[in-house]
Design a protein around this motif. Sequence first.
Motif, PDB file in Angstrom:
ATOM      1  N   ALA A 368       0.844  -1.201   0.000  1.00 22.45           N
ATOM      2  CA  ALA A 368       0.000   0.000   0.000  1.00 22.45           C
ATOM      3  C   ALA A 368       0.878   1.250   0.000  1.00 22.45           C
ATOM      4  CB  ALA A 368      -0.903  -0.014   1.228  1.00 22.45           C
ATOM      5  N   ILE A 369       1.936   1.236   0.801  1.00 21.32           N
ATOM      6  CA  ILE A 369       2.797   2.417   0.922  1.00 21.32           C
ATOM      7  C   ILE A 369       3.533   2.684  -0.389  1.00 21.32           C
ATOM      8  CG2 ILE A 369       4.782   3.377   2.179  1.00 21.32           C
ATOM      9  CD1 ILE A 369       3.882   1.472   4.481  1.00 21.32           C
ATOM     10  N   LYS A 370       4.033   1.628  -0.981  1.00 17.14           N
ATOM     11  CA  LYS A 370       4.768   1.760  -2.233  1.00 17.14           C
ATOM     12  C   LYS A 370       3.865   2.340  -3.329  1.00 17.14           C
ATOM     13  CE  LYS A 370       7.643  -1.404  -4.732  1.00 17.14           C
ATOM     14  NZ  LYS A 370       8.096  -2.773  -4.909  1.00 17.14           N
ATOM     15  N   THR A 371       2.663   1.790  -3.404  1.00 19.89           N
ATOM     16  CA  THR A 371       1.719   2.224  -4.444  1.00 19.89           C
ATOM     17  C   THR A 371       1.344   3.688  -4.254  1.00 19.89           C
ATOM     18  OG1 THR A 371       0.844  -0.012  -4.365  1.00 19.89           O
ATOM     19  CG2 THR A 371      -0.455   1.589  -5.558  1.00 19.89           C
ATOM     20  N   LEU A 372       1.061   4.070  -3.001  1.00 21.90           N
ATOM     21  CA  LEU A 372       0.685   5.468  -2.779  1.00 21.90           C
ATOM     22  C   LEU A 372       1.886   6.395  -2.911  1.00 21.90           C
ATOM     23  CD1 LEU A 372      -2.033   5.678  -0.058  1.00 21.90           C
ATOM     24  CD2 LEU A 372      -2.201   6.071  -2.492  1.00 21.90           C
ATOM     25  N   GLY A 373       3.057   5.899  -2.520  1.00 19.45           N
ATOM     26  CA  GLY A 373       4.275   6.705  -2.666  1.00 19.45           C
ATOM     27  C   GLY A 373       4.477   7.096  -4.120  1.00 19.45           C
ATOM     28  N   SER A 374       4.294   6.148  -5.043  1.00 21.86           N
ATOM     29  CA  SER A 374       4.497   6.516  -6.449  1.00 21.86           C
ATOM     30  C   SER A 374       3.366   7.398  -6.968  1.00 21.86           C
ATOM     31  CB  SER A 374       4.683   5.300  -7.357  1.00 21.86           C
ATOM     32  OG  SER A 374       4.462   4.117  -6.726  1.00 21.86           O
ATOM     33  N   LEU A 375       2.158   7.216  -6.428  1.00 21.15           N
ATOM     34  CA  LEU A 375       1.078   8.128  -6.838  1.00 21.15           C
ATOM     35  C   LEU A 375       1.420   9.557  -6.407  1.00 21.15           C
ATOM     36  CD1 LEU A 375      -1.798   9.021  -7.684  1.00 21.15           C
ATOM     37  CD2 LEU A 375      -2.612   8.215  -5.480  1.00 21.15           C
ATOM     38  N   MET A 376       1.866   9.717  -5.165  1.00 18.56           N
ATOM     39  CA  MET A 376       2.116  11.062  -4.646  1.00 18.56           C
ATOM     40  C   MET A 376       3.301  11.733  -5.340  1.00 18.56           C
ATOM     41  SD  MET A 376      -0.455  10.806  -2.934  1.00 18.56           S
ATOM     42  CE  MET A 376      -0.620  12.554  -2.876  1.00 18.56           C
ATOM     43  N   ARG A 377       4.215  10.910  -5.829  1.00 23.30           N
ATOM     44  CA  ARG A 377       5.361  11.467  -6.552  1.00 23.30           C
ATOM     45  C   ARG A 377       4.899  12.293  -7.761  1.00 23.30           C
ATOM     46  NH1 ARG A 377      10.379  10.196  -6.488  1.00 23.30           N
ATOM     47  NH2 ARG A 377      11.713  10.859  -8.187  1.00 23.30           N
ATOM     48  N   SER A 378       3.807  11.813  -8.383  1.00 23.76           N
ATOM     49  CA  SER A 378       3.335  12.524  -9.568  1.00 23.76           C
ATOM     50  C   SER A 378       2.373  13.651  -9.214  1.00 23.76           C
ATOM     51  CB  SER A 378       2.651  11.536 -10.523  1.00 23.76           C
ATOM     52  OG  SER A 378       1.538  10.962  -9.871  1.00 23.76           O
ATOM     53  N   PHE A 466       2.698   0.650 -20.328  1.00 18.59           N
ATOM     54  CA  PHE A 466       3.269  -0.432 -19.519  1.00 18.59           C
ATOM     55  C   PHE A 466       4.191   0.144 -18.447  1.00 18.59           C
ATOM     56  CE2 PHE A 466       6.360  -3.596 -18.379  1.00 18.59           C
ATOM     57  CZ  PHE A 466       5.628  -4.774 -18.297  1.00 18.59           C
ATOM     58  N   ASN A 467       5.094   1.035 -18.899  1.00 21.59           N
ATOM     59  CA  ASN A 467       6.051   1.611 -17.949  1.00 21.59           C
ATOM     60  C   ASN A 467       5.365   2.394 -16.844  1.00 21.59           C
ATOM     61  OD1 ASN A 467       8.184   0.522 -19.237  1.00 21.59           O
ATOM     62  ND2 ASN A 467       8.664   2.333 -20.444  1.00 21.59           N
ATOM     63  N   TYR A 468       4.318   3.087 -17.231  1.00 16.30           N
ATOM     64  CA  TYR A 468       3.623   3.897 -16.233  1.00 16.30           C
ATOM     65  C   TYR A 468       2.958   2.990 -15.188  1.00 16.30           C
ATOM     66  CZ  TYR A 468       1.034   7.816 -14.281  1.00 16.30           C
ATOM     67  OH  TYR A 468       0.552   8.779 -13.432  1.00 16.30           O
ATOM     68  N   LEU A 469       2.329   1.916 -15.643  1.00 14.67           N
ATOM     69  CA  LEU A 469       1.674   0.993 -14.702  1.00 14.67           C
ATOM     70  C   LEU A 469       2.702   0.308 -13.800  1.00 14.67           C
ATOM     71  CD1 LEU A 469      -1.103  -0.478 -17.020  1.00 14.67           C
ATOM     72  CD2 LEU A 469      -1.453   0.928 -14.990  1.00 14.67           C
ATOM     73  N   LEU A 470       3.882   0.077 -14.357  1.00 12.02           N
ATOM     74  CA  LEU A 470       4.963  -0.517 -13.576  1.00 12.02           C
ATOM     75  C   LEU A 470       5.446   0.477 -12.520  1.00 12.02           C
ATOM     76  CD1 LEU A 470       6.785  -3.091 -13.689  1.00 12.02           C
ATOM     77  CD2 LEU A 470       8.350  -1.752 -15.058  1.00 12.02           C
ATOM     78  N   TRP A 471       5.640   1.688 -12.972  1.00 11.74           N
ATOM     79  CA  TRP A 471       6.135   2.729 -12.092  1.00 11.74           C
ATOM     80  C   TRP A 471       5.159   3.014 -10.952  1.00 11.74           C
ATOM     81  CZ3 TRP A 471       4.583   8.167 -12.043  1.00 11.74           C
ATOM     82  CH2 TRP A 471       5.401   8.934 -11.213  1.00 11.74           C
ATOM     83  N   ARG A 472       3.873   2.893 -11.269  1.00 11.69           N
ATOM     84  CA  ARG A 472       2.871   3.134 -10.239  1.00 11.69           C
ATOM     85  C   ARG A 472       2.562   1.875  -9.416  1.00 11.69           C
ATOM     86  NH1 ARG A 472      -0.907   7.342 -11.245  1.00 11.69           N
ATOM     87  NH2 ARG A 472      -2.120   6.281  -9.660  1.00 11.69           N
ATOM     88  N   SER A 473       3.408   0.842  -9.561  1.00 12.42           N
ATOM     89  CA  SER A 473       3.322  -0.405  -8.781  1.00 12.42           C
ATOM     90  C   SER A 473       2.093  -1.253  -9.086  1.00 12.42           C
ATOM     91  CB  SER A 473       3.377  -0.143  -7.270  1.00 12.42           C
ATOM     92  OG  SER A 473       4.559   0.500  -6.946  1.00 12.42           O
ATOM     93  N   PHE A 474       1.423  -1.015 -10.200  1.00  8.55           N
ATOM     94  CA  PHE A 474       0.347  -1.927 -10.585  1.00  8.55           C
ATOM     95  C   PHE A 474       0.953  -3.231 -11.112  1.00  8.55           C
ATOM     96  CE2 PHE A 474      -1.822   2.100 -10.523  1.00  8.55           C
ATOM     97  CZ  PHE A 474      -3.010   1.756  -9.906  1.00  8.55           C
TER      98      PHE A 474
END
Length: 533
Positions: A368-378, A466-474
């Motif tokens: 959860a933290i990883k996923t939200l961390g990458s969301l907040m980065r953007s 693909f890269n974006y979904l990877l980066w956002r931890s999906f």
Amino acid sequence: MAEIVLTAFLQVLFDKLTSPKLEEYELWLGAKKELEELESTLSTIAAVLDDAEERQVKDKAVRNWLMKLKDAVYDADAVLDEFATKALQQKVKSQDHTNRWVSSFLQVPNSVALHVKMGSMIKEINKRLNAIALERVNFHFREGIRDVEKEDNECRQTHSFVIESEVFGREKDKAEIVDMLIGWGNGEDLSVIPIVGMGGIGKTTLAQLAFNDVKVKDSFKLRMWVCVSEDFDVPRLTKAIIEAATKERCDLLGMDLLQTRLRERLAGEKFLLVLDDVWSEDYEKWDRLRTLLRGGAKGSKIIVTSRSTGVAAIMGSLPTCYLARLSDDDCWTLFRKRAFGNGGAEQTPRMVAIGKEIVKKCGGIPLAIKTLGSLMRSRREEREWLYVKDNELWRLPQERDGILPALRISYNHLPSYLKRCFAYCAVFPKDYDINKERLIQMWMAEGLVEPSDAAEQLEDVGNNYFNYLLWRSFFQVAEEDEDGSIVSCKIHDLMHDLAQFVAGVECSILRQAQGRSSQKELVTYRWSATQEC
Ligand SMILES: Nc1ncnc2c1ncn2[C@@H]1O[C@H](COP(=O)(O)OP(=O)(O)O)[C@@H](O)[C@H]1O
Ligand SMILES: [Mg+2]
């Protein structure tokens, strides 16, 4: 259910309504006014959908409104499909007057009657949707609360980021496992160490840390990793273990041959086997597999990861490692590294304070933290951080449908075309190694990849998605080639649950027929996700 997918689904309807193909049909001219009205009503509704989807969590009236909307939107889709089919039939008929057989086969109706029928069906849908659009005024929804255009730009950029795989706060757990692997049970033929904890807490990650430890590598010449997942099928697992041990594909059929091959490979070897993500509490199946695994050298070990303490009780012979939530400090470090710096948000005291509140809501679960961390980065603005912190979806208990609120919020922040691409991935079985090139081809074949201008290559756009979904931890990286390019990805099982949830209950899943699905099976699959939820 599946209210989240409405935004993505509306986009599908818009695409159908604005498709240049529609204008080629004579029938379109007759219903032009109604179709334009439909499009305009849908855009009015789409503007408030984000707010509505959040507020439905605590407001029953909003939930009912969304249900009504969902029904009307699905009916509109069915009517549009019928419209397109009839229009196509008419086109064929008008182009081929001489071929009576085609006309009778297609049962093309009289064109005036058809105009009237289709026109009145679309009018009926418009009436329903207009009433729903009018009702929205009572709820005082906020319009366009997310900056969709900005999100669009974000994921249309090529991401040449480094994917962080640093692990925090598991030193002690790792040391304990390594200690047991090397120092315990060396007089026994086979010992089993269970790692137990809730989904997303880091069981697989911890098992990987131990599996790749230098001392462990030295101690076990033969190391094998097998994903078990929900189906504890002994022949399938035996085959997978043989493949992991030999690093070759195994095409043997029948338990006798499989058993002989496995015994030959394990004979006299001190091995380490990881059985990742075991669900089955069926003792007999486990006992069958354990019998097959006899014959290795003394001190051989198995690590089992599971969410269930029952599995640990049945399979374990050494002490169970109960994986706790990450400590507050480790949670913060994990979040901070992803959200701030290097093009991310600015680490001001205000943002740190909001960030800490967000992290608290993730309950110590690294996924959860990883996923939200990458969301907040953007999201670099304070108002955007506050919007996530105060999101109503946090109140939705995970027990309701098994979806972690953090993942749901992150999904809601995807642009609609990425929502569809992600939902599409529900067709893969859990723990499946998804080949990147093939996935992009499949998205393209389904019309899910939309270039923003004619000069853009579809493959490049798909690659960015693909890269974006990877980066956002999906997605998680499963395999890289020698140059470090990604060959395949995996979807964490909780993310997979989310994909299935948003894709709808009737989304079919590709089954791995006897091991791996062939390319043909994957490509010939018809996606039915968004249409059927
Ligand atoms: N201690 C940790 N520090 C940083 N990231 C972690 C940690 N534990 C897990 N993760 C990340 O969280 C996600 C979920 O972890 P995983 O091991 O797959 O969970 P589980 O197997 O318990 O469901 C993965 O993306 C992983 O990289
Ligand atoms: Mg796991």
